[in-house]
Design a protein around this motif. Structure first.
Motif, PDB file in Angstrom:
ATOM      1  N   LEU A 192      43.359 -10.497 -20.507  1.00  0.00           N
ATOM      2  CA  LEU A 192      42.768 -10.861 -19.216  1.00  0.00           C
ATOM      3  C   LEU A 192      41.466 -10.119 -18.934  1.00  0.00           C
ATOM      4  N   THR A 200      45.560 -15.767  -9.182  1.00  0.00           N
ATOM      5  CA  THR A 200      44.597 -14.673  -9.063  1.00  0.00           C
ATOM      6  C   THR A 200      45.301 -13.356  -8.756  1.00  0.00           C
ATOM      7  N   ILE A 231      36.181 -14.186  -7.531  1.00  0.00           N
ATOM      8  CA  ILE A 231      36.104 -15.596  -7.934  1.00  0.00           C
ATOM      9  C   ILE A 231      37.294 -16.380  -7.376  1.00  0.00           C
ATOM     10  N   GLY A 232      38.474 -15.771  -7.393  1.00  0.00           N
ATOM     11  CA  GLY A 232      39.655 -16.429  -6.829  1.00  0.00           C
ATOM     12  C   GLY A 232      39.507 -16.699  -5.350  1.00  0.00           C
ATOM     13  N   VAL A 273      47.102 -12.024 -11.867  1.00  0.00           N
ATOM     14  CA  VAL A 273      46.151 -11.466 -12.838  1.00  0.00           C
ATOM     15  C   VAL A 273      45.693 -10.078 -12.386  1.00  0.00           C
ATOM     16  N   VAL A 274      45.323  -9.961 -11.115  1.00  0.00           N
ATOM     17  CA  VAL A 274      44.866  -8.670 -10.584  1.00  0.00           C
ATOM     18  C   VAL A 274      45.985  -7.632 -10.669  1.00  0.00           C
ATOM     19  N   TRP A 316      39.124  -9.717 -20.919  1.00  0.00           N
ATOM     20  CA  TRP A 316      38.132 -10.598 -21.509  1.00  0.00           C
ATOM     21  C   TRP A 316      36.897  -9.824 -21.952  1.00  0.00           C
ATOM     22  N   ALA A 324      37.109  -6.033 -14.158  1.00  0.00           N
ATOM     23  CA  ALA A 324      37.670  -7.363 -14.436  1.00  0.00           C
ATOM     24  C   ALA A 324      38.531  -7.834 -13.267  1.00  0.00           C
ATOM     25  N   ALA A 325      39.365  -6.942 -12.744  1.00  0.00           N
ATOM     26  CA  ALA A 325      40.223  -7.299 -11.600  1.00  0.00           C
ATOM     27  C   ALA A 325      39.381  -7.685 -10.398  1.00  0.00           C
ATOM     28  N   TYR A 366      37.921 -11.187 -10.977  1.00  0.00           N
ATOM     29  CA  TYR A 366      38.959 -12.201 -10.765  1.00  0.00           C
ATOM     30  C   TYR A 366      39.248 -12.375  -9.273  1.00  0.00           C
TER      31      TYR A 366
END
Length: 112
Positions: free
Chosen positions: A69, A34, A100-101, A37-38, A71, A93-94, A97
């Protein structure tokens, strides 16, 4: 009297301590993924905001990863300024993520 020995535990039965260690390892892995990705999304936002050289391999690679990423969030908002569009959409999006992470990490640790 060898018949009085307690049966040895099944080799796959490792107990609660092993389950907690496995859950902790899984939670750590989810947290690391996570975070990466961020960070990719955040670095892309910075590159766009400061007009990084798009001919640079690093900038191109981060942009490619970020686009993948991001999406379905790539075009949620469509402001006139492309820099603002990237900041808002990739930032959203970040944030998703990240939330949710964090929820996944909490659930993994709680269920162990």
């Amino acid at each position: 009297m060898s018949g009085d020995r307690a049966p040895s535990p099944h080799p796959t039965d490792r107990g609660p301590a092993a389950r907690k260690r496995a859950a902790a390892a899984l939670a750590t892995a989810v947290s690391v993924v996570t975070t990466v990705v961020v960070l990719v999304l955040a670095v892309h936002i910075v590159f766009v905001a400061f007009e990084a050289n798009t001919a640079n391999d690093l900038v191109r690679t981060v942009a490619d990863w970020a686009e993948g990423l991001a999406w379905q969030f790539r075009d949620v908002f469509q402001p006139a300024d492309p820099k603002v569009a990237v900041a808002v959409n990739h930032g959203l999006a970040a944030l998703v993520y990240l939330v949710i992470g964090r929820i996944a990490v909490g659930l993994i640790r709680r269920l162990a």
